[in-house]
Scaffold this motif. Structure first.
Motif, mmCIF file in Angstrom:
data_model
loop_
_atom_site.group_PDB
_atom_site.id
_atom_site.type_symbol
_atom_site.label_atom_id
_atom_site.label_comp_id
_atom_site.label_asym_id
_atom_site.label_seq_id
_atom_site.Cartn_x
_atom_site.Cartn_y
_atom_site.Cartn_z
ATOM 1 N N GLY A 193 25.564 11.629 21.711
ATOM 2 C CA GLY A 193 25.972 12.870 21.076
ATOM 3 C C GLY A 193 27.469 13.034 20.934
ATOM 4 N N GLY A 194 28.230 11.946 21.058
ATOM 5 C CA GLY A 194 29.675 12.011 20.900
ATOM 6 C C GLY A 194 30.436 12.109 22.193
ATOM 7 N N ILE A 195 29.739 12.105 23.345
ATOM 8 C CA ILE A 195 30.451 12.197 24.621
ATOM 9 C C ILE A 195 31.340 10.984 24.817
ATOM 10 N N ASP A 196 30.766 9.795 24.682
ATOM 11 C CA ASP A 196 31.558 8.589 24.917
ATOM 12 C C ASP A 196 32.684 8.460 23.898
ATOM 13 N N ILE A 197 32.481 8.940 22.671
ATOM 14 C CA ILE A 197 33.540 8.883 21.660
ATOM 15 C C ILE A 197 34.688 9.805 22.038
ATOM 16 N N GLY A 198 34.382 10.920 22.706
ATOM 17 C CA GLY A 198 35.418 11.840 23.145
ATOM 18 C C GLY A 198 36.166 11.367 24.367
ATOM 19 N N LEU A 199 35.545 10.452 25.145
ATOM 20 C CA LEU A 199 36.159 9.953 26.370
ATOM 21 C C LEU A 199 36.907 8.640 26.152
ATOM 22 N N SER A 200 36.345 7.778 25.327
ATOM 23 C CA SER A 200 36.831 6.405 25.208
ATOM 24 C C SER A 200 37.697 6.228 23.965
ATOM 25 N N GLU A 201 38.785 5.544 24.134
ATOM 26 C CA GLU A 201 39.589 5.091 23.004
ATOM 27 C C GLU A 201 39.578 3.568 23.013
ATOM 28 N N CYS A 202 39.684 2.979 21.826
ATOM 29 C CA CYS A 202 39.510 1.537 21.689
ATOM 30 C C CYS A 202 40.757 0.933 21.048
ATOM 31 N N LEU A 203 40.809 -0.388 21.004
ATOM 32 C CA LEU A 203 42.002 -1.042 20.466
ATOM 33 C C LEU A 203 42.267 -0.615 19.029
ATOM 34 N N THR A 204 41.217 -0.565 18.217
ATOM 35 C CA THR A 204 41.345 -0.098 16.839
ATOM 36 C C THR A 204 40.361 1.045 16.638
ATOM 37 N N ARG A 205 40.375 1.621 15.441
ATOM 38 C CA ARG A 205 39.476 2.745 15.150
ATOM 39 C C ARG A 205 38.954 2.613 13.730
ATOM 40 N N ALA A 223 37.015 -1.941 17.617
ATOM 41 C CA ALA A 223 36.886 -0.489 17.595
ATOM 42 C C ALA A 223 35.667 -0.079 18.414
ATOM 43 N N TYR A 224 35.317 1.219 18.363
ATOM 44 C CA TYR A 224 34.122 1.709 19.049
ATOM 45 C C TYR A 224 32.909 0.928 18.551
ATOM 46 N N GLY A 225 31.981 0.537 19.479
ATOM 47 C CA GLY A 225 32.072 0.620 20.871
ATOM 48 C C GLY A 225 32.116 -0.750 21.513
ATOM 49 N N ASN A 226 32.987 -1.632 21.012
ATOM 50 C CA ASN A 226 33.033 -2.994 21.532
ATOM 51 C C ASN A 226 34.241 -3.305 22.408
ATOM 52 N N PHE A 227 35.396 -2.698 22.109
ATOM 53 C CA PHE A 227 36.552 -2.985 22.949
ATOM 54 C C PHE A 227 37.262 -1.678 23.287
ATOM 55 N N CYS A 228 36.631 -0.933 24.194
ATOM 56 C CA CYS A 228 37.145 0.353 24.668
ATOM 57 C C CYS A 228 37.390 0.208 26.165
ATOM 58 N N PRO A 229 38.603 -0.174 26.574
ATOM 59 C CA PRO A 229 38.854 -0.474 27.988
ATOM 60 C C PRO A 229 38.632 0.738 28.884
ATOM 61 N N GLY A 230 38.122 0.472 30.075
ATOM 62 C CA GLY A 230 38.002 1.498 31.094
ATOM 63 C C GLY A 230 39.222 1.497 32.000
ATOM 64 N N PRO A 231 39.319 2.496 32.881
ATOM 65 C CA PRO A 231 40.474 2.587 33.784
ATOM 66 C C PRO A 231 40.401 1.534 34.885
ATOM 67 N N SER A 232 41.109 0.426 34.715
ATOM 68 C CA SER A 232 40.999 -0.672 35.679
ATOM 69 C C SER A 232 41.443 -0.245 37.073
ATOM 70 N N HIS A 233 42.364 0.713 37.161
ATOM 71 C CA HIS A 233 42.837 1.139 38.488
ATOM 72 C C HIS A 233 41.731 1.857 39.269
ATOM 73 N N ILE A 234 40.707 2.336 38.585
ATOM 74 C CA ILE A 234 39.551 2.954 39.231
ATOM 75 C C ILE A 234 38.399 1.956 39.362
ATOM 76 N N LEU A 235 38.140 1.215 38.287
ATOM 77 C CA LEU A 235 36.981 0.321 38.248
ATOM 78 C C LEU A 235 37.126 -0.881 39.167
ATOM 79 N N LYS A 236 38.321 -1.413 39.278
ATOM 80 C CA LYS A 236 38.521 -2.601 40.117
ATOM 81 C C LYS A 236 38.084 -2.362 41.556
ATOM 82 N N ALA A 237 38.263 -1.149 42.036
ATOM 83 C CA ALA A 237 37.942 -0.847 43.431
ATOM 84 C C ALA A 237 36.468 -1.017 43.746
#
Length: 697
Positions: free
Chosen positions: A128-140, A247-261
């Motif tokens: 419903g657009g939640i992930d689009i509102g949260l995630s940004e990707c290399l291109t659009r 672009a969405y939804g193939n290369f939208c990096p997550g916060p590595s400083h959180i995920l790595k843990a």
């Protein structure tokens, strides 16, 4: 297990097939019927990419007054310090209503339910657009519906620019410098490389939309050059379509400083299941690069997202975006989304369920209607994807393996196609000029569609039954359903499972229609409706006979996710992936599709590309790679109080409308603003379970 080899394409007929069936002449394939007239209500205003945005520093920046209170209280740096060195700047001339006003909320209603916030590990946020509102990707790509054809290429985004090497094999990409995650941690190449090395390349991790290394080309590599530069190396020469794949939804990096843990590569003793589930819906304030951050979750009730104080985009007046302070997602049903949008208790809906079309049109035509409604082109289509893999993908049992051998038989696929009364399937969804029979393959809205290259097997139950018998399937026990040959499954009834989602009434209605129409053919099809996330997991794992699928943007745009048009890599196709031994066992026509798509990727000659897509379309539809069902338009429903809605925004083309609308630019004029915010004057707090929004005092 001994595999039974069925006749392929009518050659090598099985013993016992009647002479009548062997000599049967099917109704001749034709081109698709002319769709009923149904004009789009709006046409986009076409512009160039530089007319939409640029990256540059501005003399000064502004923010909402309540955010300044956080700065004054020492809880936030100055806005200029929170923005990148050169933020993305949206051009005023491309904003339909110009520079906006701060405040208000957009109220969404969705039928999905969040699994958690770990997009990188495959968790759905509820759609419903939640992930689009949260995630940004290399291109659009979502806003590309308004870009002139001669300038069409992905918009810059987290990657602000790029250039090709002289030989065309290397692409150097420059990331936006100085941007920050919503918790203030710097965004840089470390986040990009974590997504590449520890998500895409790690075979134990699959991000939400199923990207894999092959999404960016077999043999492609990515390396870090410096903190804000990465370099791609491709086997092909200048494969520009991979820019669309970023672009969405193939290369939208997550916060590595959180995920790595929580990732097993960095945390001793951690498992991949633990990594995936480490950030459940109750874990709030998950750092994002998007315009909003999740601050509230109540099961089966609501998700609330508040503005990201570190968002890295501004307007030409220096106002930090987004204009809207809050997003709400009521957890209900997809059908209720349409009802509430039309009634005014919801603000936005992609009207994609045709069962709601007539009532929505009637209600929106009333003078007092709170929402506007505009239909676009027929960009929604459904297909049956038969599992074409005979190599052990999904570890099928003996029955499942026998069905896959049938799926690989062209006469069998033709029989299924001829037995489908597509007109009736469409009219069962909605009466009127909305639906049109869909043969499969490329869809008419793409400029690459060619009707004369499209093979359509029209409805003919008599000829479908003859083809079924030609494929070696007859009713030997007289119960109305055809049986396998005696040496396959002991001659048992052919039994096929069709998996679909329970989340949409359209999917349920189509599944029921398929079961009924196949019963008339003599095929026992058992519908297995599942929640979307479970259905998607089973499709990715190869655990299905047939899958009922609403098609994606690749068949509408061609230039986006081009690799998905054929099984171009071992983990690309949703219908045919590599087995446990790594082989794909492609059928000859599938290999032809792969070769055609690869040739399309390798050339930038416009006429050659047109000719290649004609070949692709004929190969796809003649051989029924997937069996098309119906196609129809969608309509955008949006509350009239919102400004900066681009004309002609499709609900689905390069992406869903939630992306195409550029929601960070939407605003509500001050005299029309509501008091519907649930957490006014607050910002996201620290990430963690049970945390939520915080006030400035």
């Amino acid at each position: 297990m001994r595999k039974h080899v069925y006749a392929l394409g009518g050659a090598g007929l099985l013993l016992g097939v009647s002479v009548l069936a062997a000599q049967a002449q099917t109704v001749a394939p034709t081109t698709p019927p002319e769709p009923p007239k149904f004009d789009a209500q709006q046409v986009p205003t076409f512009v160039g990419i530089k007319d939409i945005l640029e990256f540059k520093a501005l003399p000064e920046y502004r923010e909402p007054d309540y955010v300044k209170a956080f700065v004054d209280a020492g809880k936030l740096p100055l806005v200029a310090e929170r923005l990148p060195k050169e933020p993305m700047v949206y051009k005023t001339a491309n904003m339909p209503d110009g520079v906006g006003s701060y405040g208000d909320v957009i109220r969404h209603v969705i039928g999905g339910r969040p699994e958690g916030w770990n997009y990188s590990a495959g968790q759905t946020q509820g759609w419903g657009g939640i992930d689009i509102g949260l995630s940004e990707c290399l291109t659009r790509t979502g806003p590309l519906f308004q870009v002139k054809a001669e300038e069409l290429e992905p918009l810059p985004n987290l990657a602000k620019s790029w250039e090709w090497s002289e030989d065309g094999h290397e692409l150097t990409m420059h990331l936006i410098e100085g941007a920050k995650w919503s918790d203030g941690d710097p965004f840089d190449a470390e986040d990009v490389m974590f997504f590449w090395n520890d998500v895409l390349i790690d075979p134990q991790v699959t991000p939400l939309n199923g990207a894999s290394p092959e999404t960016f080309g077999v043999g492609t590599t990515l390396e870090q050059v410096d903190a804000y530069t990465v370099k791609w190396t491709f086997k092909e020469v200048r494969p520009t379509q991979y820019l669309y794949s970023m672009a969405y939804g193939n290369f939208c990096p997550g916060p590595s400083h959180i995920l790595k843990a929580e990732h097993p590569a960095y945390k001793d003793g951690a498992t991949y299941d633990q990594f995936k589930n480490a950030f459940p819906p109750e874990y709030l304030n998950m750092p994002t690069m998007g315009g909003w951050v999740p601050v509230e979750y109540r099961a089966d009730d609501i998700i609330v997202m508040r503005r990201n104080p570190y968002y890295w985009k501004v307007d030409e007046a220096g106002n930090q975006l987004p204009y809207l302070d809050e997003m709400q997602y009521r957890l209900s049903t997809w059908a209720d989304r349409d009802v509430q949008a039309v009634a005014g208790s919801g603000d936005l809906s992609n009207l994609e369920q045709p069962e709601s079309f007539v009532e929505a049109l009637r209600r929106s035509a009333e003078e007092t209607a709170p929402a506007r409604l505009a239909f676009g082109a027929r960009t929604i289509s459904y297909s049956i994807y038969p599992n074409l893999s005979a190599n052990g993908w999904g570890e099928p049992d003996a029955r499942g393996q026998a069905v896959r051998e049938l799926n690989r038989n062209l006469d069998f696929r033709k029989a299924v196609s001829y037995a489908l009364d597509r007109q009736a399937l469409g009219e069962a969804l909605v009466k009127g000029p909305f639906t049109s029979p869909y043969p499969g393959g490329l869809m008419p809205p793409t400029s690459y569609y060619d009707n004369d290259s499209t093979v359509y097997y029209p409805y003919s139950l008599e000829d479908a039954k003859a083809l079924l018998e030609k494929a070696g399937l007859v009713d030997t026990d007289g119960n109305g359903f055809v049986n396998f040959p005696a040496d396959v499954q002991g001659g048992a009834d052919v039994e096929i499972t069709l998996i679909s989602t329970t989340d949409y009434q359209t999917d349920k209605s189509l599944a029921e229609g398929i079961v009924g129409q196949m019963e008339r053919l003599g095929l026992r099809v058992i519908s297995q409706s599942q929640a979307t996330n479970q259905r998607d997991a089973n499709v990715l794992a190869g655990k299905f006979d047939w899958s009922l699928v609403r098609n994606g943007s690749d068949l509408i745009t061609v230039v986006q996710n081009t690799q998905n048009l054929a099984p171009t890599g071992p983990q690309i196709s949703q219908a045919h992936r590599a087995g446990t031994d790594g082989t794909q066992d492609l059928l000859p026509f599938e290999q032809e599709m792969v070769d055609t798509v690869n040739a399309f990727v390798a050339t930038d000659d416009p006429q050659e590309r047109i000719d290649l897509m004609k070949t692709y379309q004929r190969t796809y539809t003649e051989n029924l790679y997937a069996i098309g069902l119906t196609q129809y338009p969608g309509a955008l429903i949006i509350n009239k109080r919102f400004a900066n809605v681009p004309a002609g925004t499709p609900i689905l083309q390069f992406n869903w409308a939630e992306d195409g609308l550029i929601r960070e630019r939407l605003y509500v004029p001050e005299d029309k603003q509501s008091d519907a915010e649930l957490f006014p004057d607050t910002l996201p707090g620290a990430p963690g379970k049970g945390n939520g929004p915080i006030a400035s005092n």
